[in-house]
Design an enzyme around this catalytic site. Sequence first.
Site, PDB file in Angstrom:
ATOM      1  N   CYS A  70       0.838  -1.483  -0.121  1.00  0.00           N
ATOM      2  CA  CYS A  70      -0.102  -0.046   0.029  1.00  0.00           C
ATOM      3  C   CYS A  70       0.827   1.271  -0.151  1.00  0.00           C
ATOM      4  CB  CYS A  70      -1.046  -0.216   1.081  1.00  0.00           C
ATOM      5  SG  CYS A  70      -2.321   0.894   0.655  1.00  0.00           S
TER       6      CYS A  70
ATOM      7  N   HIS B  88      -4.094  -5.229   0.346  1.00  0.00           N
ATOM      8  CA  HIS B  88      -3.718  -5.600   1.385  1.00  0.00           C
ATOM      9  C   HIS B  88      -3.795  -7.171   1.566  1.00  0.00           C
ATOM     10  CE1 HIS B  88      -3.124  -2.116   3.957  1.00  0.00           C
ATOM     11  NE2 HIS B  88      -3.895  -1.438   3.145  1.00  0.00           N
TER      12      HIS B  88
ATOM     13  N   GLU C 153      -2.533  -9.366   3.625  1.00  0.00           N
ATOM     14  CA  GLU C 153      -2.792  -9.876   4.878  1.00  0.00           C
ATOM     15  C   GLU C 153      -4.282  -9.792   5.246  1.00  0.00           C
ATOM     16  OE1 GLU C 153      -1.975  -6.631   4.332  1.00  0.00           O
ATOM     17  OE2 GLU C 153      -3.231  -5.325   5.641  1.00  0.00           O
TER      18      GLU C 153
END
Length: 366
Positions: free
Chosen positions: A258, A344, A346
């Site tokens: 990001c 993202h 994660e």
Amino acid sequence: MTRPQQPEALLVLQDGTVFKGFALGKIGTAGGEICFNTGMTGYQEIYTDPSYFGQVIVNTTSHIGNYGIQLGAEEESAGVKIRGMVCNFFSPTYSRHLADGSLQQYFEQANIVGIHGIDTRQLVRYIRDKGVMNCIISSVILDPEVLFAELSNVPDMEGLELSSEVSTQATYELGEQDSRFRVAVLDLGVKKSIIQSLADRGAYCKVFPAKTSFADLHAFNPDGFFISNGPGDPAAMPYAVETVKQALDTEKPLFGICLGHQILSLASGIGTYKMHNGHRGLNHPVKNLITGLCEVTSQNHGFAVKGDEVMDHANVEVTHINLNDQTIEGIRRKDKPAFSVQYHPEASPGPHDSRYLFDDFIKLMQ
Ligand SMILES: NC(=O)CC[C@H](N)C(=O)O
């Protein structure tokens, strides 16, 4: 059913549009950039994600607060980072036996001002058409004109450096010290689940404050560099761009997520721009151009890298694109072991389709 009397609140947008609702969280006034997140779940992870620092979040999910909060487990950093919150129906009570408390108490303790009873469909359509803007919420100033005057004190997100305000002040470590891989994490506002995703794959991570010099990162003798997510305008962060340039010169693997993706792009000579509206939600379709496969991704960004500058770059290739608007979602350097994604992997909260990117980073270090 009659509801108890609730304090009134106002939301005023930068163009003067006024929405009336009811107070939630702390009684007070708060202003920031208004952003909407379309995720159906994971509100606590959103509120504690440091990338949202300085922003007022509109949750498009109509019920917020109904599953309470969990301390630690559902926090992406130590405490709430958003500036304010807007939703349709706010539940002051919760039903989940694992919850540690209510969202109302959590916001009160964190001094977060919010407003509910807003038609978020109308609001989101409005800001989607007009583009991103600042806003102010208040449950104490109920005269729209007085509140509108206060809005001029809210800073513009463009040109704003915020990472150093949310980054760790001191270094800390995570993972097993005798691990095969040592990763230097540049904390520009890192989410806990990102460091955990690296540690889960056997990386020993040392997390450094945003303004750490390259020499200090290098002194840790890392096998790879990780450049984190974070708030603010990447173009206002020459210090991080310089650190990444020097890290690239080592020829060691580098991975950015990001804001880290935007900083890698800037360090490679590619510019960034402010989007008409950001991408914030859990179901953004991305195509991996290397494998041809589509991923459903979790996203939170208001800036993006310039597509034409990536395409024209001799040493950078596009690895991922957004299937909604064709914006750049991932790049890799052809001449260095460095890559990054705008979204993202994660995915906390969110789908797990993109977790392979952490494995790719580990493989690069092998
Ligand atoms: N999640 C992030 O790292 C956000 C990056 C940057 N602040 C943006 O809004 O685009």
